[in-house]
Design an enzyme around this catalytic site. Sequence first.
Site, PDB file in Angstrom:
ATOM      1  N   GLU A  83     -41.404 -22.987  30.789  1.00 47.49           N
ATOM      2  CA  GLU A  83     -40.533 -21.868  31.193  1.00 47.49           C
ATOM      3  C   GLU A  83     -39.308 -21.782  30.287  1.00 47.49           C
ATOM      4  O   GLU A  83     -38.764 -20.708  30.065  1.00 47.49           O
ATOM      5  CB  GLU A  83     -40.103 -22.116  32.645  1.00 47.49           C
ATOM      6  CG  GLU A  83     -39.189 -21.083  33.218  1.00 47.49           C
ATOM      7  CD  GLU A  83     -38.620 -21.539  34.554  1.00 47.49           C
ATOM      8  OE1 GLU A  83     -39.273 -21.316  35.571  1.00 47.49           O
ATOM      9  OE2 GLU A  83     -37.510 -22.110  34.576  1.00 47.49           O
ATOM     10  N   GLU A  84     -38.888 -22.916  29.738  1.00 45.93           N
ATOM     11  CA  GLU A  84     -37.662 -22.944  28.935  1.00 45.93           C
ATOM     12  C   GLU A  84     -37.888 -22.642  27.454  1.00 45.93           C
ATOM     13  O   GLU A  84     -36.925 -22.554  26.696  1.00 45.93           O
ATOM     14  CB  GLU A  84     -36.968 -24.308  29.072  1.00 45.93           C
ATOM     15  CG  GLU A  84     -36.557 -24.657  30.500  1.00 45.93           C
ATOM     16  CD  GLU A  84     -35.544 -23.674  31.093  1.00 45.93           C
ATOM     17  OE1 GLU A  84     -34.792 -23.032  30.339  1.00 45.93           O
ATOM     18  OE2 GLU A  84     -35.530 -23.536  32.335  1.00 45.93           O
ATOM     19  N   ASP A 134     -32.464 -16.382  32.209  1.00 46.41           N
ATOM     20  CA  ASP A 134     -31.772 -17.219  33.187  1.00 46.41           C
ATOM     21  C   ASP A 134     -30.809 -18.148  32.468  1.00 46.41           C
ATOM     22  O   ASP A 134     -31.142 -18.686  31.407  1.00 46.41           O
ATOM     23  CB  ASP A 134     -32.769 -18.103  33.962  1.00 46.41           C
ATOM     24  CG  ASP A 134     -33.878 -17.301  34.621  1.00 46.41           C
ATOM     25  OD1 ASP A 134     -33.579 -16.210  35.118  1.00 46.41           O
ATOM     26  OD2 ASP A 134     -35.029 -17.772  34.603  1.00 46.41           O
ATOM     27  N   ASP A 148     -42.590 -25.693  34.736  1.00 42.59           N
ATOM     28  CA  ASP A 148     -41.202 -25.322  35.005  1.00 42.59           C
ATOM     29  C   ASP A 148     -40.478 -26.662  35.131  1.00 42.59           C
ATOM     30  O   ASP A 148     -40.640 -27.360  36.134  1.00 42.59           O
ATOM     31  CB  ASP A 148     -41.126 -24.522  36.311  1.00 42.59           C
ATOM     32  CG  ASP A 148     -39.692 -24.216  36.734  1.00 42.59           C
ATOM     33  OD1 ASP A 148     -38.750 -24.651  36.035  1.00 42.59           O
ATOM     34  OD2 ASP A 148     -39.515 -23.549  37.769  1.00 42.59           O
ATOM     35  N   LEU A 189     -37.398 -27.745  35.599  1.00 43.77           N
ATOM     36  CA  LEU A 189     -36.558 -27.911  36.793  1.00 43.77           C
ATOM     37  C   LEU A 189     -36.497 -26.586  37.535  1.00 43.77           C
ATOM     38  O   LEU A 189     -35.976 -25.602  37.020  1.00 43.77           O
ATOM     39  CB  LEU A 189     -35.138 -28.340  36.430  1.00 43.77           C
ATOM     40  CG  LEU A 189     -34.841 -29.824  36.394  1.00 43.77           C
ATOM     41  CD1 LEU A 189     -33.350 -30.066  36.272  1.00 43.77           C
ATOM     42  CD2 LEU A 189     -35.405 -30.596  37.578  1.00 43.77           C
ATOM     43  N   ASP A 190     -37.069 -26.594  38.716  1.00 46.35           N
ATOM     44  CA  ASP A 190     -37.016 -25.407  39.563  1.00 46.35           C
ATOM     45  C   ASP A 190     -35.820 -25.543  40.494  1.00 46.35           C
ATOM     46  O   ASP A 190     -35.585 -26.609  41.065  1.00 46.35           O
ATOM     47  CB  ASP A 190     -38.307 -25.318  40.379  1.00 46.35           C
ATOM     48  CG  ASP A 190     -38.305 -24.120  41.288  1.00 46.35           C
ATOM     49  OD1 ASP A 190     -38.166 -22.996  40.782  1.00 46.35           O
ATOM     50  OD2 ASP A 190     -38.430 -24.302  42.512  1.00 46.35           O
ATOM     51  N   GLU A 195     -44.690 -21.060  37.922  1.00 45.15           N
ATOM     52  CA  GLU A 195     -44.260 -21.280  39.306  1.00 45.15           C
ATOM     53  C   GLU A 195     -45.310 -20.802  40.315  1.00 45.15           C
ATOM     54  O   GLU A 195     -45.778 -21.567  41.152  1.00 45.15           O
ATOM     55  CB  GLU A 195     -42.930 -20.548  39.563  1.00 45.15           C
ATOM     56  CG  GLU A 195     -41.772 -21.107  38.742  1.00 45.15           C
ATOM     57  CD  GLU A 195     -40.520 -20.234  38.768  1.00 45.15           C
ATOM     58  OE1 GLU A 195     -40.636 -18.999  38.632  1.00 45.15           O
ATOM     59  OE2 GLU A 195     -39.417 -20.791  38.910  1.00 45.15           O
ATOM     60  N   ASP A 203     -31.763 -28.592  32.826  1.00 41.72           N
ATOM     61  CA  ASP A 203     -32.985 -27.844  32.460  1.00 41.72           C
ATOM     62  C   ASP A 203     -33.456 -28.315  31.091  1.00 41.72           C
ATOM     63  O   ASP A 203     -34.648 -28.531  30.853  1.00 41.72           O
ATOM     64  CB  ASP A 203     -32.703 -26.333  32.341  1.00 41.72           C
ATOM     65  CG  ASP A 203     -32.623 -25.613  33.677  1.00 41.72           C
ATOM     66  OD1 ASP A 203     -33.357 -25.984  34.604  1.00 41.72           O
ATOM     67  OD2 ASP A 203     -31.819 -24.666  33.778  1.00 41.72           O
TER      68      ASP A 203
END
Length: 340
Positions: free
Chosen positions: A98-99, A69, A119, A121-122, A276, A75
């Site tokens: 997630e990052e 992504d 996560d 920033l979703d 998530e 983020d």
Amino acid sequence: MTQDPTPNHLTTLESHIRSEESRHPGATGAFSWILAAMTLAAKIIAGKIRRARIDDVLGPVGSSNVSGDEQQKLDVIANETLIRTLGDRAGVAILASEENEQPIILQTKEDQPYCVLFDPLDGSANLDVCVSVGTIFSILRHDSTADSVEESLLQPGTAQVAAGYILYGSSCVFVLTTGHGVNLFVLDPSVGAFLLVERNLRLPESGKSYSINEAYRLQFPAAYVNYLDEAHGQGYSSRYIGTMVADIHRILLTGGVFIYPPTKEYPHGKLRLMYEANPMAMIVEQAGGKAFAGRRRILQIQPESLHQRTAVIMGSRDEVDRVLAHLDAQDTDSPAAAPP
Ligand code: AHG
Ligand code: MN
Ligand code: MN
């Protein structure tokens, strides 16, 4: 027995957690420290989001994360904020984001009981247009007997000891479950504290509203198309923000179903199981709803890798059952073949 809060009772998230912990004789206080770090991170991130345009931190960084992504500047900022606030908390063994491709090992001693996955920033693609985004987190017990760090984190969602999200919307809300129902807190910016506004939130059992990116309809497995056709014939409304945490927050309060089916681009679904789907599934179930990936209960999926993706059907019990009935009527839930 704790009484429901009345307008006369004001409780912050921190004092709420402390009072919960005091009911568990063996509690070390580590949990309070973790949630205090989460509330601090939430307030810092909320402030940065509000100032993003002024501080010129909107838009992409120019690189992709491990899932492929495109990373937004915020983020990266939100991720760093969480790592800095959680990074020196007693009781945290491992952080996984997630990052970040690899988890961050802080401590491996047996007396560091928790791992925090998030996560940061979703819905970050919505930042540039001033639409709600969120932070999602999941807390697991640290398994110091596992062979590797990754393996120690690969626990099914049923093993989560807590899960929550912060939604940076028209107000900033913190939704939390520690496995005994779901509580909702709102940030009062005048005092800088999250105040408890709703205890034991219950998700409506039904709600004629669906949340799905219908533009991908031609790629959906037939069961999802059949469900949509049924909903169209029954006067449902459609709401899709494109920030999962905001879409599910709306469903938590007003009912309906959020769906991200398998598509050609994401044959196993788009959303990440550990960062998530699992935390949101725990919240939805704790509020009385259901959360499935195809015909499987999300919380029972045994994860095989940290960044694995999953399909998602979650929300009101009756609406999830309606989608599952269409899945049961089909042999396959693979994405549709390419349209002619
Ligand atoms: P993230 O910003 O953390 O990568 O998550 C984005 C996710 C989720 O929030 C949202 O529901 C979904 O992507 C939207 O995907 P589509 O644009 O494919 O509908
Ligand atoms: Mn996300
Ligand atoms: Mn994200």
